[in-house]
Scaffold this motif. Structure first.
Motif, PDB file in Angstrom:
ATOM      1  N   THR A  31       0.736  -1.270  -0.107  1.00  0.00           N
ATOM      2  CA  THR A  31       0.052  -0.040   0.093  1.00  0.00           C
ATOM      3  C   THR A  31       0.970   1.377   0.167  1.00  0.00           C
ATOM      4  N   LEU A  32       0.151   2.222  -0.702  1.00  0.00           N
ATOM      5  CA  LEU A  32       0.908   3.764  -0.741  1.00  0.00           C
ATOM      6  C   LEU A  32       0.109   4.620   0.037  1.00  0.00           C
ATOM      7  N   ILE A  33       0.374   5.055   1.174  1.00  0.00           N
ATOM      8  CA  ILE A  33      -0.471   5.962   1.986  1.00  0.00           C
ATOM      9  C   ILE A  33       0.084   7.431   1.927  1.00  0.00           C
ATOM     10  N   GLY A  34      -0.589   8.533   2.063  1.00  0.00           N
ATOM     11  CA  GLY A  34      -0.227   9.706   1.922  1.00  0.00           C
ATOM     12  C   GLY A  34      -1.131  10.854   1.902  1.00  0.00           C
ATOM     13  N   ALA A  35      -1.084  12.098   2.070  1.00  0.00           N
ATOM     14  CA  ALA A  35      -2.309  13.205   1.928  1.00  0.00           C
ATOM     15  C   ALA A  35      -2.562  13.189   0.558  1.00  0.00           C
ATOM     16  N   THR A  43       1.750   8.281  -9.211  1.00  0.00           N
ATOM     17  CA  THR A  43       2.697   6.859  -9.298  1.00  0.00           C
ATOM     18  C   THR A  43       1.948   5.904  -9.998  1.00  0.00           C
ATOM     19  N   LEU A  44       0.806   5.698  -9.686  1.00  0.00           N
ATOM     20  CA  LEU A  44       0.003   4.536 -10.306  1.00  0.00           C
ATOM     21  C   LEU A  44      -0.008   4.976 -11.854  1.00  0.00           C
ATOM     22  N   ASN A  45      -0.598   6.167 -12.184  1.00  0.00           N
ATOM     23  CA  ASN A  45      -0.643   6.451 -13.519  1.00  0.00           C
ATOM     24  C   ASN A  45       0.642   6.189 -14.253  1.00  0.00           C
ATOM     25  N   THR A  46       1.867   6.604 -13.594  1.00  0.00           N
ATOM     26  CA  THR A  46       3.131   6.374 -14.329  1.00  0.00           C
ATOM     27  C   THR A  46       3.306   4.925 -14.641  1.00  0.00           C
ATOM     28  N   ILE A  47       2.875   3.874 -13.542  1.00  0.00           N
ATOM     29  CA  ILE A  47       3.088   2.525 -13.631  1.00  0.00           C
ATOM     30  C   ILE A  47       2.404   1.906 -15.107  1.00  0.00           C
ATOM     31  N   CYS A  48       1.178   2.528 -14.947  1.00  0.00           N
ATOM     32  CA  CYS A  48       0.331   1.755 -16.044  1.00  0.00           C
ATOM     33  C   CYS A  48       0.309   2.558 -17.353  1.00  0.00           C
ATOM     34  N   GLY A  49       1.138   3.541 -17.467  1.00  0.00           N
ATOM     35  CA  GLY A  49       1.476   4.196 -18.717  1.00  0.00           C
ATOM     36  C   GLY A  49       0.729   5.323 -19.160  1.00  0.00           C
ATOM     37  N   LEU A  50      -0.044   5.979 -18.230  1.00  0.00           N
ATOM     38  CA  LEU A  50      -0.923   7.033 -18.501  1.00  0.00           C
ATOM     39  C   LEU A  50       0.028   8.260 -18.203  1.00  0.00           C
ATOM     40  N   LEU A  51       1.137   8.464 -17.607  1.00  0.00           N
ATOM     41  CA  LEU A  51       1.973   9.265 -17.482  1.00  0.00           C
ATOM     42  C   LEU A  51       3.417   8.832 -17.816  1.00  0.00           C
ATOM     43  N   LYS A  52       4.158   9.562 -18.810  1.00  0.00           N
ATOM     44  CA  LYS A  52       5.769   9.373 -18.914  1.00  0.00           C
ATOM     45  C   LYS A  52       6.569  10.026 -18.019  1.00  0.00           C
ATOM     46  N   PRO A  53       7.333   9.241 -17.487  1.00  0.00           N
ATOM     47  CA  PRO A  53       8.428   9.708 -16.519  1.00  0.00           C
ATOM     48  C   PRO A  53       9.638  10.542 -17.254  1.00  0.00           C
ATOM     49  N   LYS A  54      10.069  11.343 -16.684  1.00  0.00           N
ATOM     50  CA  LYS A  54      11.243  12.116 -17.295  1.00  0.00           C
ATOM     51  C   LYS A  54      12.577  11.323 -17.151  1.00  0.00           C
ATOM     52  N   THR A 185      -4.024 -12.865  -6.779  1.00  0.00           N
ATOM     53  CA  THR A 185      -3.670 -11.490  -7.303  1.00  0.00           C
ATOM     54  C   THR A 185      -3.031 -10.498  -6.399  1.00  0.00           C
ATOM     55  N   THR A 186      -1.786 -10.163  -7.207  1.00  0.00           N
ATOM     56  CA  THR A 186      -0.798  -9.164  -6.496  1.00  0.00           C
ATOM     57  C   THR A 186      -1.532  -7.732  -6.238  1.00  0.00           C
ATOM     58  N   ILE A 187      -1.423  -7.092  -5.603  1.00  0.00           N
ATOM     59  CA  ILE A 187      -2.187  -5.859  -5.316  1.00  0.00           C
ATOM     60  C   ILE A 187      -1.303  -4.611  -4.818  1.00  0.00           C
ATOM     61  N   LEU A 188      -1.490  -3.527  -5.746  1.00  0.00           N
ATOM     62  CA  LEU A 188      -0.680  -2.432  -5.069  1.00  0.00           C
ATOM     63  C   LEU A 188      -1.961  -1.092  -4.956  1.00  0.00           C
ATOM     64  N   LEU A 189      -1.970  -0.732  -3.626  1.00  0.00           N
ATOM     65  CA  LEU A 189      -3.074  -0.163  -3.293  1.00  0.00           C
ATOM     66  C   LEU A 189      -2.834   1.449  -2.667  1.00  0.00           C
ATOM     67  N   VAL A 190      -3.467   2.119  -3.449  1.00  0.00           N
ATOM     68  CA  VAL A 190      -3.383   3.644  -2.917  1.00  0.00           C
ATOM     69  C   VAL A 190      -4.584   3.839  -2.168  1.00  0.00           C
ATOM     70  N   GLU A 191      -4.275   4.342  -0.869  1.00  0.00           N
ATOM     71  CA  GLU A 191      -5.415   4.663   0.033  1.00  0.00           C
ATOM     72  C   GLU A 191      -5.235   5.624   0.950  1.00  0.00           C
ATOM     73  N   VAL A 206       5.081   5.259   2.746  1.00  0.00           N
ATOM     74  CA  VAL A 206       4.515   6.723   3.108  1.00  0.00           C
ATOM     75  C   VAL A 206       5.062   7.719   1.978  1.00  0.00           C
ATOM     76  N   VAL A 207       4.189   8.267   1.313  1.00  0.00           N
ATOM     77  CA  VAL A 207       4.318   9.297   0.217  1.00  0.00           C
ATOM     78  C   VAL A 207       4.268  10.674   0.869  1.00  0.00           C
ATOM     79  N   GLU A 208       5.285  11.480   0.761  1.00  0.00           N
ATOM     80  CA  GLU A 208       4.882  12.909   1.046  1.00  0.00           C
ATOM     81  C   GLU A 208       5.624  13.963  -0.036  1.00  0.00           C
ATOM     82  N   THR A 209       4.816  14.815  -0.792  1.00  0.00           N
ATOM     83  CA  THR A 209       5.409  15.553  -1.908  1.00  0.00           C
ATOM     84  C   THR A 209       6.226  15.037  -2.621  1.00  0.00           C
ATOM     85  N   GLY A 210       5.851  13.908  -3.454  1.00  0.00           N
ATOM     86  CA  GLY A 210       6.473  13.277  -4.400  1.00  0.00           C
ATOM     87  C   GLY A 210       7.714  12.450  -3.852  1.00  0.00           C
TER      88      GLY A 210
END
Length: 234
Positions: A31-35, A43-54, A185-191, A206-210
């Motif tokens: 799980t990824l937690i954070g405000a 992070t999720l959108n980058t993993i599934c190809g919706l965002l391209k990392p620099k 099923t392996t799971i990555l959970l943002v919550e 724990v994610v804070e400001t990127g």
């Protein structure tokens, strides 16, 4: 199963992800937690190809998938249930589910997947001809999860599945997530509900400001004074 290595993502001039690195071992719930605005969805959108990392890379089952188109990534066995469900409100439940298998041209396989989803979510079977927009919030979340399962993912990314749900429904959704994991099923959970997420996860970040500011065993994070203070109300 999944490795995110030193990923940097920008929205224009805004540096959204500042060197995110994480690992999701096969068979676990991570799980990824954070405000709000911490960078979890990015992070999720980058993993599934919706965002391209620099810079940085995403590796799924040993293959570098950085920059691949989302349908290619789905074909490989990685699917996301987006924040806010994103169901097609003016279409019936069964058509929403069919769209989850749009890459599969084998009709009998699609029918088999549909049956599997109906067995997991009996309420969707009861409402299969109903317009998706007329479902309750909890049922819509089940539909979004069912749609993702139609592609038979080995890794499921879940973005804020408890958002806007009553406490009883939150419990139900989390027990379904746990069951899915127990069935392979392996799971990555943002919550945002850190307590619930850590209570079912094996590992947490724990994610804070990127940036990842804490990582470890989920039970340890539940007991961590910093996590308690920032996310668990004490």
């Amino acid at each position: 199963m999944l490795k995110v290595e030193d990923v940097h993502v920008y929205y224009g001039a805004i540096h959204a992800l500042k060197g995110i690195s994480l690992e999701v071992p096969q068979g676990q719930i991570v799980t990824l937690i954070g405000a709000n605005g911490a960078g979890k969805t990015s992070t999720l959108n980058t993993i599934c190809g919706l965002l391209k990392p620099k810079s940085g890379r995403v590796v799924f089952e040993g293959k570098d998938i950085t920059g691949l188109a989302t349908p290619e990534i789905v074909k490989m066995g990685l699917t996301q249930v987006p924040e806010g469900r994103r169901i097609f409100a003016n279409m019936p439940v069964y058509e929403n589910l069919e769209l989850g298998a749009f890459l599969n041209k084998n009709k009998s396989e699609v029918a088999e997947s549909m049956e599997h989803v109906y067995n997991r979510f009996p309420r969707l079977r009861e409402r299969k001809n109903q317009l998706a927009g007329s479902l309750s919030g909890g049922e819509q979340q089940m539909l979004a999860m069912g749609r993702a399962l139609m592609s038979k993912p080995r890794l499921l990314l879940l973005d804020e599945p408890s958002m806007g749900l009553s406490p009883i429904l939150v419990k139900e959704i989390f027990s379904i997530i746990k069951e899915l994991n127990e069935q392979g099923t392996t799971i990555l959970l943002v919550e945002q509900n850190a307590k619930m997420a850590l209570s079912i996860a094996h590992r947490g970040y724990v994610v804070e400001t990127g940036r990842i500011v804490l990582a470890g065993d989920a039970r340890e994070l539940l007991e961590s004074p910093e996590v308690k203070k920032a996310y668990l109300g004490g």
